[in-house]
Design a protein around this motif. Sequence first.
Motif, PDB file in Angstrom:
ATOM      1  N   HIS A 213       0.804  -1.219   0.000  1.00 37.64           N
ATOM      2  CA  HIS A 213       0.000   0.000   0.000  1.00 37.64           C
ATOM      3  C   HIS A 213       0.839   1.271   0.000  1.00 37.64           C
ATOM      4  O   HIS A 213       0.391   2.299  -0.508  1.00 37.64           O
ATOM      5  N   LEU A 214       2.041   1.206   0.543  1.00 38.12           N
ATOM      6  CA  LEU A 214       2.873   2.413   0.670  1.00 38.12           C
ATOM      7  C   LEU A 214       4.027   2.381  -0.336  1.00 38.12           C
ATOM      8  O   LEU A 214       5.200   2.280   0.022  1.00 38.12           O
ATOM      9  N   ALA A 215       3.673   2.509  -1.600  1.00 39.07           N
ATOM     10  CA  ALA A 215       4.682   2.455  -2.667  1.00 39.07           C
ATOM     11  C   ALA A 215       5.711   3.565  -2.542  1.00 39.07           C
ATOM     12  O   ALA A 215       6.866   3.404  -2.935  1.00 39.07           O
ATOM     13  N   MET A 216       5.305   4.714  -2.000  1.00 38.50           N
ATOM     14  CA  MET A 216       6.239   5.835  -1.862  1.00 38.50           C
ATOM     15  C   MET A 216       7.356   5.537  -0.869  1.00 38.50           C
ATOM     16  O   MET A 216       8.392   6.211  -0.882  1.00 38.50           O
ATOM     17  N   MET A 217       7.164   4.522  -0.026  1.00 42.47           N
ATOM     18  CA  MET A 217       8.204   4.130   0.919  1.00 42.47           C
ATOM     19  C   MET A 217       8.954   2.886   0.472  1.00 42.47           C
ATOM     20  O   MET A 217      10.168   2.794   0.636  1.00 42.47           O
ATOM     21  N   SER A 218       8.253   1.918  -0.086  1.00 43.19           N
ATOM     22  CA  SER A 218       8.906   0.664  -0.486  1.00 43.19           C
ATOM     23  C   SER A 218       9.516   0.737  -1.884  1.00 43.19           C
ATOM     24  O   SER A 218      10.489   0.041  -2.170  1.00 43.19           O
ATOM     25  N   HIS A 219       8.944   1.566  -2.767  1.00 45.92           N
ATOM     26  CA  HIS A 219       9.422   1.693  -4.149  1.00 45.92           C
ATOM     27  C   HIS A 219       9.529   3.175  -4.539  1.00 45.92           C
ATOM     28  O   HIS A 219       8.934   3.611  -5.530  1.00 45.92           O
ATOM     29  N   PRO A 220      10.281   3.978  -3.787  1.00 46.53           N
ATOM     30  CA  PRO A 220      10.319   5.416  -4.062  1.00 46.53           C
ATOM     31  C   PRO A 220      10.904   5.781  -5.422  1.00 46.53           C
ATOM     32  O   PRO A 220      10.430   6.725  -6.069  1.00 46.53           O
ATOM     33  N   ASP A 221      11.925   5.043  -5.872  1.00 47.43           N
ATOM     34  CA  ASP A 221      12.530   5.343  -7.175  1.00 47.43           C
ATOM     35  C   ASP A 221      11.518   5.148  -8.298  1.00 47.43           C
ATOM     36  O   ASP A 221      11.421   5.976  -9.214  1.00 47.43           O
ATOM     37  N   GLU A 222      10.772   4.059  -8.216  1.00 45.19           N
ATOM     38  CA  GLU A 222       9.800   3.743  -9.261  1.00 45.19           C
ATOM     39  C   GLU A 222       8.664   4.758  -9.287  1.00 45.19           C
ATOM     40  O   GLU A 222       8.251   5.233 -10.352  1.00 45.19           O
ATOM     41  N   LEU A 223       8.164   5.122  -8.114  1.00 49.22           N
ATOM     42  CA  LEU A 223       7.084   6.100  -8.067  1.00 49.22           C
ATOM     43  C   LEU A 223       7.573   7.471  -8.506  1.00 49.22           C
ATOM     44  O   LEU A 223       6.867   8.181  -9.245  1.00 49.22           O
ATOM     45  N   ALA A 224       8.768   7.857  -8.101  1.00 41.90           N
ATOM     46  CA  ALA A 224       9.317   9.150  -8.514  1.00 41.90           C
ATOM     47  C   ALA A 224       9.471   9.220 -10.035  1.00 41.90           C
ATOM     48  O   ALA A 224       9.195  10.256 -10.654  1.00 41.90           O
ATOM     49  N   GLU A 225       9.899   8.117 -10.648  1.00 41.94           N
ATOM     50  CA  GLU A 225      10.036   8.079 -12.106  1.00 41.94           C
ATOM     51  C   GLU A 225       8.680   8.260 -12.783  1.00 41.94           C
ATOM     52  O   GLU A 225       8.563   8.979 -13.790  1.00 41.94           O
ATOM     53  N   ILE A 226       7.649   7.636 -12.234  1.00 37.65           N
ATOM     54  CA  ILE A 226       6.303   7.794 -12.781  1.00 37.65           C
ATOM     55  C   ILE A 226       5.852   9.249 -12.690  1.00 37.65           C
ATOM     56  O   ILE A 226       5.302   9.814 -13.647  1.00 37.65           O
ATOM     57  N   ILE A 227       6.107   9.885 -11.556  1.00 39.52           N
ATOM     58  CA  ILE A 227       5.727  11.285 -11.374  1.00 39.52           C
ATOM     59  C   ILE A 227       6.503  12.190 -12.319  1.00 39.52           C
ATOM     60  O   ILE A 227       5.930  13.079 -12.963  1.00 39.52           O
ATOM     61  N   ASN A 228       7.815  11.976 -12.428  1.00 37.29           N
ATOM     62  CA  ASN A 228       8.636  12.798 -13.325  1.00 37.29           C
ATOM     63  C   ASN A 228       8.180  12.668 -14.777  1.00 37.29           C
ATOM     64  O   ASN A 228       8.122  13.659 -15.516  1.00 37.29           O
ATOM     65  N   ASN A 229       7.854  11.459 -15.209  1.00 39.94           N
ATOM     66  CA  ASN A 229       7.389  11.240 -16.581  1.00 39.94           C
ATOM     67  C   ASN A 229       6.034  11.907 -16.817  1.00 39.94           C
ATOM     68  O   ASN A 229       5.776  12.456 -17.891  1.00 39.94           O
ATOM     69  N   PHE A 230       5.186  11.855 -15.810  1.00 44.69           N
ATOM     70  CA  PHE A 230       3.863  12.501 -15.910  1.00 44.69           C
ATOM     71  C   PHE A 230       4.035  14.002 -16.125  1.00 44.69           C
ATOM     72  O   PHE A 230       3.403  14.590 -17.019  1.00 44.69           O
ATOM     73  N   ILE A 231       4.909  14.620 -15.337  1.00 51.17           N
ATOM     74  CA  ILE A 231       5.138  16.073 -15.464  1.00 51.17           C
ATOM     75  C   ILE A 231       5.774  16.399 -16.815  1.00 51.17           C
ATOM     76  O   ILE A 231       5.412  17.382 -17.472  1.00 51.17           O
ATOM     77  N   ALA A 232       6.708  15.566 -17.260  1.00 54.68           N
ATOM     78  CA  ALA A 232       7.400  15.834 -18.528  1.00 54.68           C
ATOM     79  C   ALA A 232       6.456  15.810 -19.709  1.00 54.68           C
ATOM     80  O   ALA A 232       6.747  16.434 -20.754  1.00 54.68           O
ATOM     81  N   ASN A 233       5.327  15.131 -19.573  1.00 51.89           N
ATOM     82  CA  ASN A 233       4.399  14.992 -20.682  1.00 51.89           C
ATOM     83  C   ASN A 233       3.125  15.805 -20.522  1.00 51.89           C
ATOM     84  O   ASN A 233       2.127  15.555 -21.222  1.00 51.89           O
ATOM     85  N   LEU A 234       3.131  16.768 -19.617  1.00 51.36           N
ATOM     86  CA  LEU A 234       1.968  17.644 -19.470  1.00 51.36           C
ATOM     87  C   LEU A 234       1.814  18.524 -20.701  1.00 51.36           C
ATOM     88  O   LEU A 234       2.791  18.950 -21.301  1.00 51.36           O
TER      89      LEU A 234
END
Length: 234
Positions: A213-234
């Motif tokens: 449930h807490l991907a931001m703690m267990s998989h922070p690199d993966e979630l950060a990459e998803i967020i960065n890609n989302f912003i890059a494609n706005l």
Amino acid sequence: MNSEKTPQKTAIIYLSGAGLTPAIWDAVHSKVTTPNVALTYNRDTTTTLQSAVQDVLGQIQKIDATRYVIVAHSLGGVIGVELARTLQDKLGGLIAVSATIPAPGKSFINTLPFPQNFVMPLLLKVAGTKPPASAIQKSLCSDLSDQQATDIINAFVSEPRNLYSNKTSTSMLPASKYLYVRTLNDKQTPTQLQSSMAKQLPDAKITDIASGHLAMMSHPDELAEIINNFIANL
């Protein structure tokens, strides 16, 4: 005449799940390249869904940005969609991470399958909104380290019951970019339920993380990459 549009100044707003503090986003914060901040709201017993939204909105208005991307986790999704409706054309997008997304005019409780949707109001009234440590460990911390689990349990706070029962507004979500991040090993919110939540976001894309449930703690690199890609494609 210069027809170029003025560049948008984007800020990312994190909204945490039930009982969780902004600290859950610490491992993601420095990995996201766009200015980002985790916000919370008054959690006393009188807080309503709308007052929580207004509390967060007041904090957002102090941030130097022209558009905002909401990253909402779990119960934070209920606040996130109401905030999105309030921001309207200042909304840059919404990323829902294992988030509860009620249909317009529905509440968190309305999203639960039978018989949970009938049982939960009674449980909230009798037992409150802070589960025992053993339940927090099992549902939220299944793939966290022992220290991370201890930190979550020690920092866990009670939520206002109104956030579970108050209905969202009936207006449609604004035209924007929406993404639902499913957490595939989630002991709190099953994948099938997450998929149904994603359908409440207009034309939402879905991506997956093999986390609890807490991907931001267990998989922070993966979630950060998803967020960065989302912003890059706005």
